[in-house]
Design a protein around this motif. Structure first.
Motif, PDB file in Angstrom:
ATOM      1  N   ALA A 119       0.977  -1.241  -0.077  1.00 35.37           N
ATOM      2  CA  ALA A 119       0.005  -0.115   0.171  1.00 35.37           C
ATOM      3  C   ALA A 119       0.838   1.299   0.264  1.00 35.37           C
ATOM      4  CB  ALA A 119      -0.858   0.025   1.165  1.00 35.37           C
ATOM      5  N   ASN A 120       0.655   2.110  -0.937  1.00 38.20           N
ATOM      6  CA  ASN A 120       1.580   3.420  -1.077  1.00 38.20           C
ATOM      7  C   ASN A 120       1.167   4.352   0.022  1.00 38.20           C
ATOM      8  OD1 ASN A 120      -0.729   4.660  -1.941  1.00 38.20           O
ATOM      9  ND2 ASN A 120       0.296   5.484  -4.052  1.00 38.20           N
ATOM     10  N   PRO A 121       1.980   5.520   0.389  1.00 34.41           N
ATOM     11  CA  PRO A 121       1.589   6.278   1.351  1.00 34.41           C
ATOM     12  C   PRO A 121       0.265   6.885   1.292  1.00 34.41           C
ATOM     13  CG  PRO A 121       3.957   6.566   0.719  1.00 34.41           C
ATOM     14  CD  PRO A 121       3.312   5.573  -0.008  1.00 34.41           C
ATOM     15  N   ALA A 122      -0.371   7.327   0.019  1.00 33.56           N
ATOM     16  CA  ALA A 122      -1.529   7.967  -0.119  1.00 33.56           C
ATOM     17  C   ALA A 122      -2.499   6.961   0.151  1.00 33.56           C
ATOM     18  CB  ALA A 122      -1.562   8.161  -1.712  1.00 33.56           C
ATOM     19  N   GLY A 123      -2.428   5.606  -0.071  1.00 31.35           N
ATOM     20  CA  GLY A 123      -3.282   4.639   0.193  1.00 31.35           C
ATOM     21  C   GLY A 123      -3.575   4.455   1.879  1.00 31.35           C
ATOM     22  N   LEU A 124      -2.442   4.580   2.480  1.00 33.69           N
ATOM     23  CA  LEU A 124      -2.393   4.519   3.950  1.00 33.69           C
ATOM     24  C   LEU A 124      -3.298   5.486   4.671  1.00 33.69           C
ATOM     25  CD1 LEU A 124       1.410   3.404   4.643  1.00 33.69           C
ATOM     26  CD2 LEU A 124      -0.663   1.656   4.797  1.00 33.69           C
ATOM     27  N   ARG A 125      -2.978   6.761   3.975  1.00 33.28           N
ATOM     28  CA  ARG A 125      -3.534   7.970   4.462  1.00 33.28           C
ATOM     29  C   ARG A 125      -4.871   7.856   4.265  1.00 33.28           C
ATOM     30  NH1 ARG A 125       0.891  10.448   2.233  1.00 33.28           N
ATOM     31  NH2 ARG A 125      -0.294  10.988   0.564  1.00 33.28           N
ATOM     32  N   LEU A 126      -5.586   7.479   3.016  1.00 33.85           N
ATOM     33  CA  LEU A 126      -6.910   7.390   2.922  1.00 33.85           C
ATOM     34  C   LEU A 126      -7.358   6.542   3.580  1.00 33.85           C
ATOM     35  CD1 LEU A 126      -9.060   8.130   0.985  1.00 33.85           C
ATOM     36  CD2 LEU A 126      -8.493   6.128  -0.608  1.00 33.85           C
ATOM     37  N   TRP A 127      -7.008   5.565   4.161  1.00 39.78           N
ATOM     38  CA  TRP A 127      -7.821   4.616   5.166  1.00 39.78           C
ATOM     39  C   TRP A 127      -7.325   4.613   6.461  1.00 39.78           C
ATOM     40  CZ3 TRP A 127      -8.214   2.901   0.074  1.00 39.78           C
ATOM     41  CH2 TRP A 127      -9.388   2.048  -0.179  1.00 39.78           C
ATOM     42  N   GLY A 128      -6.388   5.824   6.633  1.00 43.48           N
ATOM     43  CA  GLY A 128      -6.212   6.249   8.052  1.00 43.48           C
ATOM     44  C   GLY A 128      -5.002   5.504   8.692  1.00 43.48           C
ATOM     45  N   PHE A 129      -4.308   5.099   8.075  1.00 37.90           N
ATOM     46  CA  PHE A 129      -3.156   4.440   8.655  1.00 37.90           C
ATOM     47  C   PHE A 129      -1.746   5.238   8.491  1.00 37.90           C
ATOM     48  CE2 PHE A 129      -6.160   0.916   7.689  1.00 37.90           C
ATOM     49  CZ  PHE A 129      -6.061   0.424   8.991  1.00 37.90           C
ATOM     50  N   SER A 130      -0.815   4.995   9.248  1.00 33.20           N
ATOM     51  CA  SER A 130       0.335   5.711   9.081  1.00 33.20           C
ATOM     52  C   SER A 130       1.401   4.948   8.634  1.00 33.20           C
ATOM     53  CB  SER A 130       0.850   6.685  10.455  1.00 33.20           C
ATOM     54  OG  SER A 130       0.681   5.638  11.488  1.00 33.20           O
ATOM     55  N   ARG A 131       1.684   3.495   8.917  1.00 34.62           N
ATOM     56  CA  ARG A 131       2.530   2.841   8.529  1.00 34.62           C
ATOM     57  C   ARG A 131       2.032   1.319   8.014  1.00 34.62           C
ATOM     58  NH1 ARG A 131       2.526   2.045  13.783  1.00 34.62           N
ATOM     59  NH2 ARG A 131       3.187  -0.192  13.871  1.00 34.62           N
ATOM     60  N   SER A 132       2.739   0.961   6.809  1.00 32.80           N
ATOM     61  CA  SER A 132       2.265  -0.027   5.942  1.00 32.80           C
ATOM     62  C   SER A 132       2.127  -1.423   6.945  1.00 32.80           C
ATOM     63  CB  SER A 132       3.413  -0.565   4.847  1.00 32.80           C
ATOM     64  OG  SER A 132       4.528  -0.704   5.235  1.00 32.80           O
ATOM     65  N   GLU A 133       3.028  -1.415   8.104  1.00 33.83           N
ATOM     66  CA  GLU A 133       2.955  -2.727   8.797  1.00 33.83           C
ATOM     67  C   GLU A 133       1.429  -3.116   9.462  1.00 33.83           C
ATOM     68  OE1 GLU A 133       5.293  -0.404   9.217  1.00 33.83           O
ATOM     69  OE2 GLU A 133       6.836  -1.387   8.244  1.00 33.83           O
ATOM     70  N   GLU A 134       0.695  -2.089   9.607  1.00 34.54           N
ATOM     71  CA  GLU A 134      -0.594  -1.875   9.866  1.00 34.54           C
ATOM     72  C   GLU A 134      -1.563  -2.821   9.045  1.00 34.54           C
ATOM     73  OE1 GLU A 134      -1.666   1.891  12.461  1.00 34.54           O
ATOM     74  OE2 GLU A 134      -0.386   2.460  10.924  1.00 34.54           O
ATOM     75  N   VAL A 135      -1.306  -2.712   7.703  1.00 34.43           N
ATOM     76  CA  VAL A 135      -2.049  -3.258   6.885  1.00 34.43           C
ATOM     77  C   VAL A 135      -1.581  -4.556   5.930  1.00 34.43           C
ATOM     78  CG1 VAL A 135      -3.360  -1.008   6.241  1.00 34.43           C
ATOM     79  CG2 VAL A 135      -1.541  -1.627   4.871  1.00 34.43           C
ATOM     80  N   LEU A 136      -0.241  -4.502   6.083  1.00 35.64           N
ATOM     81  CA  LEU A 136       0.439  -5.720   5.331  1.00 35.64           C
ATOM     82  C   LEU A 136      -0.003  -7.092   5.660  1.00 35.64           C
ATOM     83  CD1 LEU A 136       3.961  -4.338   4.340  1.00 35.64           C
ATOM     84  CD2 LEU A 136       1.865  -4.466   2.914  1.00 35.64           C
ATOM     85  N   GLY A 137      -0.511  -8.084   4.911  1.00 35.09           N
ATOM     86  CA  GLY A 137      -0.920  -9.347   5.353  1.00 35.09           C
ATOM     87  C   GLY A 137      -2.569  -9.532   5.539  1.00 35.09           C
ATOM     88  N   ARG A 138      -3.059  -8.244   5.901  1.00 37.64           N
ATOM     89  CA  ARG A 138      -4.507  -8.299   6.243  1.00 37.64           C
ATOM     90  C   ARG A 138      -5.389  -8.548   4.911  1.00 37.64           C
ATOM     91  NH1 ARG A 138      -5.394  -3.256  10.092  1.00 37.64           N
ATOM     92  NH2 ARG A 138      -7.629  -4.029   9.813  1.00 37.64           N
ATOM     93  N   ASN A 139      -6.751  -9.342   5.063  1.00 39.53           N
ATOM     94  CA  ASN A 139      -7.410  -9.220   4.173  1.00 39.53           C
ATOM     95  C   ASN A 139      -8.115  -8.057   3.555  1.00 39.53           C
ATOM     96  OD1 ASN A 139     -10.059 -10.023   2.343  1.00 39.53           O
ATOM     97  ND2 ASN A 139      -9.036 -11.765   2.400  1.00 39.53           N
ATOM     98  N   ALA A 140      -7.986  -7.664   2.371  1.00 36.20           N
ATOM     99  CA  ALA A 140      -8.563  -6.299   1.916  1.00 36.20           C
ATOM    100  C   ALA A 140      -9.990  -6.152   2.295  1.00 36.20           C
ATOM    101  CB  ALA A 140      -8.271  -6.148   0.536  1.00 36.20           C
ATOM    102  N   ALA A 141     -10.818  -7.101   2.268  1.00 36.37           N
ATOM    103  CA  ALA A 141     -12.203  -7.236   2.745  1.00 36.37           C
ATOM    104  C   ALA A 141     -12.485  -6.547   3.995  1.00 36.37           C
ATOM    105  CB  ALA A 141     -12.747  -8.344   2.764  1.00 36.37           C
ATOM    106  N   GLU A 142     -11.305  -6.565   5.096  1.00 28.75           N
ATOM    107  CA  GLU A 142     -11.485  -5.782   6.217  1.00 28.75           C
ATOM    108  C   GLU A 142     -11.858  -4.275   6.184  1.00 28.75           C
ATOM    109  OE1 GLU A 142      -8.454  -6.713   9.193  1.00 28.75           O
ATOM    110  OE2 GLU A 142      -7.908  -8.540   8.031  1.00 28.75           O
ATOM    111  N   PHE A 143     -11.447  -3.573   4.786  1.00 31.75           N
ATOM    112  CA  PHE A 143     -11.418  -2.526   4.705  1.00 31.75           C
ATOM    113  C   PHE A 143     -12.639  -1.898   3.816  1.00 31.75           C
ATOM    114  CE2 PHE A 143      -7.198  -3.712   5.162  1.00 31.75           C
ATOM    115  CZ  PHE A 143      -6.531  -3.165   6.305  1.00 31.75           C
ATOM    116  N   TRP A 144     -13.372  -2.688   3.637  1.00 35.01           N
ATOM    117  CA  TRP A 144     -14.771  -2.361   2.872  1.00 35.01           C
ATOM    118  C   TRP A 144     -16.059  -2.770   3.776  1.00 35.01           C
ATOM    119  CZ3 TRP A 144     -13.972   0.193  -1.394  1.00 35.01           C
ATOM    120  CH2 TRP A 144     -12.986  -0.020  -2.053  1.00 35.01           C
ATOM    121  N   ALA A 145     -16.765  -1.720   3.645  1.00 37.50           N
ATOM    122  CA  ALA A 145     -18.035  -1.817   4.383  1.00 37.50           C
ATOM    123  C   ALA A 145     -19.311  -2.548   3.324  1.00 37.50           C
ATOM    124  CB  ALA A 145     -18.484  -0.572   4.826  1.00 37.50           C
ATOM    125  N   GLY A 146     -20.112  -3.113   3.690  1.00 39.98           N
ATOM    126  CA  GLY A 146     -21.364  -3.421   2.762  1.00 39.98           C
ATOM    127  C   GLY A 146     -21.292  -4.812   2.249  1.00 39.98           C
ATOM    128  N   GLY A 147     -20.192  -5.520   2.675  1.00 36.78           N
ATOM    129  CA  GLY A 147     -19.916  -6.876   2.359  1.00 36.78           C
ATOM    130  C   GLY A 147     -19.831  -7.307   0.817  1.00 36.78           C
TER     131      GLY A 147
END
Length: 176
Positions: free
Chosen positions: A25-53
């Motif tokens: 995830a690039n820095p702009a992507g981290l900011r958009l989703w409210g994260f500051s470090r890539s370690e917070e998102v790496l390895g997580r399933n992208a579905a966690e970042f979507w509402a509505g299923g």
């Protein structure tokens, strides 16, 4: 060079493996989703970042045709949601085998809010004009008639037509 372009891009970009786990995830992507470090998102399933299923269906729709574009509801790290447009594409290796999915994202919450406000204002103006009791002459910046008059009930009248015996465009207008 290509990596720098993505790292310094204003656009949010993420890459997932074929199971939907985030591998970049690039820095702009981290900011958009409210994260500051890539370690917070790496390895997580992208579905966690979507509402509505809808993520599983949308992710599957990328694999078969190789590309998908649409909109959805993103979920930030603090749990808040935002409207997002996404363009995703399947990345293939030299043999043509699928390797990953890359996606770019744009937060369209403000734009959609502005469009909704504009539609509301337009509806209010149309309602007002359709319910006018008096007529309104349409003039240009120099005070010249544009050849149109809104009549009682909002009907648009061509120059030369009449309402109640009064010719369209015959209202007296003065410039200030």
């Amino acid at each position: 060079l290509m990596e720098s372009a993505v790292v310094y891009s204003l656009s949010a970009v993420a890459v997932c493996d074929l199971e939907g786990r985030i591998i970049y995830a690039n820095p702009a992507g981290l900011r958009l989703w409210g994260f500051s470090r890539s370690e917070e998102v790496l390895g997580r399933n992208a579905a966690e970042f979507w509402a509505g299923g809808r993520f599983v269906e949308d992710f599957a729709a990328i694999i078969e045709p190789g590309e998908w574009q649409g909109s959805g509801l993103g979920r930030r790290s603090d749990g808040s949601t935002f409207e997002v447009e996404t363009h995703a594409a399947l990345v293939k290796g030299g043999t043509g085998a699928p390797l990953a999915v890359t996606a770019s994202f744009v937060d369209v919450t403000e734009r959609n809010g502005t469009l909704a406000a504009l539609r509301t204002a337009e509806h209010k103006l149309r309602t007002l004009l359709e319910n006018l009791v008096q007529r309104v002459a349409v003039v240009d910046r120099d005070g010249f008639g544009a050849g149109r008059t809104l009549g009682a009930g909002g009907g648009l009248l061509a120059a030369g037509s009449t309402v109640g015996g009064m010719a369209a465009g015959s209202l007296c207008m003065t410039r200030c």
